[in-house]
Design a protein around this motif. Sequence first.
Motif, PDB file in Angstrom:
ATOM      1  N   UNK A 117       0.954  -1.191  -0.592  1.00  0.00           N
ATOM      2  CA  UNK A 117      -0.010   0.195  -0.233  1.00  0.00           C
ATOM      3  C   UNK A 117       0.914   1.293   0.139  1.00  0.00           C
ATOM      4  N   UNK A 118       0.437   2.514  -0.498  1.00  0.00           N
ATOM      5  CA  UNK A 118       0.698   3.557  -0.575  1.00  0.00           C
ATOM      6  C   UNK A 118      -0.097   4.243  -0.825  1.00  0.00           C
ATOM      7  N   UNK A 119       0.669   5.550   0.089  1.00  0.00           N
ATOM      8  CA  UNK A 119      -0.816   6.706  -0.518  1.00  0.00           C
ATOM      9  C   UNK A 119      -0.585   7.449  -1.124  1.00  0.00           C
ATOM     10  N   UNK A 120      -1.537   8.565  -1.317  1.00  0.00           N
ATOM     11  CA  UNK A 120      -1.378   9.564  -2.066  1.00  0.00           C
ATOM     12  C   UNK A 120      -2.057  10.784  -2.178  1.00  0.00           C
ATOM     13  N   UNK A 121      -2.390  11.065  -1.046  1.00  0.00           N
ATOM     14  CA  UNK A 121      -3.198  11.809  -0.543  1.00  0.00           C
ATOM     15  C   UNK A 121      -3.405  13.519  -0.102  1.00  0.00           C
ATOM     16  N   UNK A 122      -2.126  14.068  -0.632  1.00  0.00           N
ATOM     17  CA  UNK A 122      -1.357  14.381  -0.459  1.00  0.00           C
ATOM     18  C   UNK A 122      -1.286  15.571  -2.074  1.00  0.00           C
ATOM     19  N   UNK A 123      -1.846  14.584  -2.467  1.00  0.00           N
ATOM     20  CA  UNK A 123      -1.774  14.896  -4.748  1.00  0.00           C
ATOM     21  C   UNK A 123      -3.073  16.363  -4.611  1.00  0.00           C
ATOM     22  N   UNK A 124      -3.131  16.664  -5.346  1.00  0.00           N
ATOM     23  CA  UNK A 124      -4.277  17.460  -6.681  1.00  0.00           C
ATOM     24  C   UNK A 124      -5.190  15.815  -7.768  1.00  0.00           C
ATOM     25  N   UNK A 125      -6.089  16.854  -7.367  1.00  0.00           N
ATOM     26  CA  UNK A 125      -7.498  15.951  -8.051  1.00  0.00           C
ATOM     27  C   UNK A 125      -7.181  15.233  -9.388  1.00  0.00           C
ATOM     28  N   UNK A 126      -6.575  16.428 -10.378  1.00  0.00           N
ATOM     29  CA  UNK A 126      -6.159  15.139 -11.590  1.00  0.00           C
ATOM     30  C   UNK A 126      -5.063  14.039 -10.799  1.00  0.00           C
ATOM     31  N   UNK A 127      -3.775  13.822 -10.893  1.00  0.00           N
ATOM     32  CA  UNK A 127      -3.253  12.722 -10.058  1.00  0.00           C
ATOM     33  C   UNK A 127      -4.156  11.960  -9.542  1.00  0.00           C
ATOM     34  N   UNK A 128      -5.067  12.757  -8.519  1.00  0.00           N
ATOM     35  CA  UNK A 128      -5.697  11.603  -7.707  1.00  0.00           C
ATOM     36  C   UNK A 128      -6.629  10.417  -8.782  1.00  0.00           C
ATOM     37  N   UNK A 129      -6.965  10.540 -10.038  1.00  0.00           N
ATOM     38  CA  UNK A 129      -7.820  10.734 -10.638  1.00  0.00           C
ATOM     39  C   UNK A 129      -6.756   9.676 -11.479  1.00  0.00           C
ATOM     40  N   UNK A 130      -5.440  10.092 -12.166  1.00  0.00           N
ATOM     41  CA  UNK A 130      -4.865   9.309 -12.619  1.00  0.00           C
ATOM     42  C   UNK A 130      -4.712   8.132 -11.759  1.00  0.00           C
ATOM     43  N   UNK A 131      -3.923   8.254 -10.321  1.00  0.00           N
ATOM     44  CA  UNK A 131      -3.870   6.838 -10.030  1.00  0.00           C
ATOM     45  C   UNK A 131      -5.165   5.489 -10.051  1.00  0.00           C
ATOM     46  N   UNK A 132      -5.920   6.739  -9.823  1.00  0.00           N
ATOM     47  CA  UNK A 132      -7.331   5.837  -9.567  1.00  0.00           C
ATOM     48  C   UNK A 132      -7.781   4.549 -10.728  1.00  0.00           C
ATOM     49  N   UNK A 133      -7.445   5.446 -11.431  1.00  0.00           N
ATOM     50  CA  UNK A 133      -7.718   5.323 -13.207  1.00  0.00           C
ATOM     51  C   UNK A 133      -6.745   3.948 -13.744  1.00  0.00           C
ATOM     52  N   UNK A 134      -5.818   4.876 -13.407  1.00  0.00           N
ATOM     53  CA  UNK A 134      -3.964   3.398 -13.342  1.00  0.00           C
ATOM     54  C   UNK A 134      -4.584   1.824 -12.791  1.00  0.00           C
ATOM     55  N   UNK A 135      -5.376   2.299 -11.404  1.00  0.00           N
ATOM     56  CA  UNK A 135      -5.489   0.945 -10.989  1.00  0.00           C
ATOM     57  C   UNK A 135      -6.651   0.200 -10.765  1.00  0.00           C
ATOM     58  N   UNK A 136      -7.596   0.860 -11.485  1.00  0.00           N
ATOM     59  CA  UNK A 136      -9.008  -0.156 -12.209  1.00  0.00           C
ATOM     60  C   UNK A 136      -8.210  -0.289 -13.214  1.00  0.00           C
ATOM     61  N   UNK A 137      -7.770   0.064 -13.704  1.00  0.00           N
ATOM     62  CA  UNK A 137      -7.524  -0.761 -15.450  1.00  0.00           C
ATOM     63  C   UNK A 137      -6.397  -2.208 -15.167  1.00  0.00           C
ATOM     64  N   UNK A 138      -5.644  -2.096 -13.841  1.00  0.00           N
ATOM     65  CA  UNK A 138      -5.329  -3.325 -13.631  1.00  0.00           C
ATOM     66  C   UNK A 138      -5.565  -4.110 -12.412  1.00  0.00           C
ATOM     67  N   UNK A 139      -6.773  -3.721 -11.739  1.00  0.00           N
ATOM     68  CA  UNK A 139      -7.568  -4.894 -11.052  1.00  0.00           C
ATOM     69  C   UNK A 139      -7.700  -5.715 -11.750  1.00  0.00           C
ATOM     70  N   UNK A 140      -8.110  -6.959 -11.198  1.00  0.00           N
ATOM     71  CA  UNK A 140      -9.452  -8.223 -12.383  1.00  0.00           C
ATOM     72  C   UNK A 140      -8.519  -8.825 -13.442  1.00  0.00           C
ATOM     73  N   UNK A 141      -6.996  -9.024 -12.863  1.00  0.00           N
ATOM     74  CA  UNK A 141      -6.280  -9.716 -14.241  1.00  0.00           C
ATOM     75  C   UNK A 141      -5.313 -10.558 -13.776  1.00  0.00           C
ATOM     76  N   UNK A 142      -6.249 -11.479 -13.872  1.00  0.00           N
ATOM     77  CA  UNK A 142      -5.503 -12.818 -13.710  1.00  0.00           C
ATOM     78  C   UNK A 142      -4.419 -13.565 -15.427  1.00  0.00           C
ATOM     79  N   UNK A 143      -3.312 -13.920 -14.025  1.00  0.00           N
ATOM     80  CA  UNK A 143      -2.549 -14.582 -15.179  1.00  0.00           C
ATOM     81  C   UNK A 143      -1.552 -15.961 -14.972  1.00  0.00           C
ATOM     82  N   UNK A 144      -2.151 -16.730 -15.662  1.00  0.00           N
ATOM     83  CA  UNK A 144      -1.705 -18.172 -15.922  1.00  0.00           C
ATOM     84  C   UNK A 144      -0.222 -18.327 -15.730  1.00  0.00           C
TER      85      UNK A 144
END
Length: 630
Positions: A239-266
């Motif tokens: 876990x890392x924190x991004x609570x000091x980030x601005x709104x745009x950077x927060x949105x980018x972190x959350x969007x990137x996280x969503x792109x990677x969530x739920x991936x399965x690797x064989x």
Amino acid sequence: MKRFFCGLALSVLALTAAPSIRVSAAANNTIVKGVKIGDIDASGMTVAEAKEAVKNKVENVVTGEIVLTGGNGKKVTVHGTDLGLSWSNPDVVKEAYAVGHEGNVVQRYKEGKDVEQSSREFNIEYNIDDEALSTVIRKCSTEFNKDLETINLAEEKEKDKKGKKANREKALKEGESEQATGIKGYLVNIDESKEILKDFIENSWAEDNTEVEIAVRTVDAFKNEEALQKMSDVLGTYTTSYKTSGAARCANVENGCAHLNGITLDPGEELSILDTITPFTEENGYYPAGSYLNGLVVESIGGGICQVSSTLYNAVLLAELDVTERHNHSMIVSYVEPSADAAIAQSGGKDFKFRNNTDSPIYIEGICTPDKHITFTIYGHDKRPAGRKVTYKSIILDKTPASEDKYMTDPSQALGYVGMQSAHLGYKSQLCKVVEEDGVEAATKIINTSTYNMVPRIITVGTKGADEKAMAELKTAMESKDISTIRSVASQLGLKKSATTTDSESDSKAASTDAPKKSGPSSPVTTGEKKTESAAKSSDKTESADKKSTSTTTITTEKKTTSGGTVVTEKTTETTVTTNDEPKTESTSTANSERKSDSDESAEARNDDHSSDKEKESGRNGRKQELSEG
């Protein structure tokens, strides 16, 4: 006289009745009859007694057992401490005492009587650590499916396919491609189970009632093999924190996280983070935010994405998966230790890749919390010895202090502008893997060696609109290497340029007024109308913000005053640059930044939010995508 004696009699009657009302209502400093706090009857208790009783109740829940069941005899026992339980509303005792003790004597009496008849209940509320709760529910999934660890589902499925011809033909006639095996698996609904457990703790748990059934579905193990494998052991989490980030950077972190969530690797499959989270476009959910480019802090679409890849990198390391490609940033970042980062740069040759080197599929879970923390957890079948523990140490090998300040001119910024980007210290570091077996250090290994560039403090001076004389004065000021002198000279030149422009425009308007007027359909436009027209144009540009990443609004106002018989015209121009994140207003005034101490510079240099908006402007504010690091 008769009316007087009647009033006197009523007053005496009220005075004699009041004490009995006061006594029958809430007595002294105790809680009125009929008030409950949780399942505790607080009637007649003082505030101190009630608080102690609730405190003991909470302590019993926190240290007590909670048995999670999934049907068919499947059970997992945990304790409140495993969930990070704590009492979140200690003021509930004061709220309970307030019943029957507030208002005038009649109001108190009435409320006390009402509570005696119908009772009043106050809930005991708990704080539950969400991450700990998820871990407990995942543990249930692992334990419920423990029997499957001794079964090779692939082999069993193959045997089933080679079953007797008659049975297979029968199965096909019945429309089944495969026969049920009788091997059961248990799918746990994570979100639903979390809500069930929270409600049980707050409303139902008692020393003689510790068992709760969570949301579990019994399924055929063959037909749900992949889903069952997702709900397995935690191989690594970070876990890392991004609570000091601005709104745009927060949105980018959350969007990137969503792109990677739920991936399965064989087993044996490799994942490229860059391929998974790109393109860095607004259509793909990204916004302009700070990133690194050639030693400068610039705005690029997707800025901050490297925190996503770096957080996942650490989870991958703890899972001991095979890292096939990783790059450090060009300058130090703050959200992870030196050498624990993983930079991403589209078209810059920087990607983060890793391979599933286990013999079972792995599942990647990415979560961003409301308090601005990003967590990646990797699930799989953990066959490492129970006593094995892996940690990572960041070791600083060398540190390069900031060199002399660097002074630059920027023709894109107006005369009078002075921007400043803080210094970034240089580092050389190593990441070391430490393996313990049953509490004893068994092995160490260097994972990577990383070098981070030193960048001096950069002072940028705007030169747009400067003539040769102004350029010479700026050059002299910059050669002094004194930031106060530079600001003072830049500010004076900027004001002088503005005044000259105003005088020139005033002369032009005066000449226009003296000239013969031409007939035409258009009527004269006043200064106020000009401002309205400019504002209307700005509205059109603002409406296009959804289609473009930026829009620019310019509003010009004029003010005329009379001094000694002379008309003086003051002109003010304000330019607002609007992004999809938030507007920034720039003016010709100088930046009010001061040089920081070495310790402040070091802390700021490790901030991937890349300091202030002024620093971003000094980096030419370009929305570069090529070669930039998020």
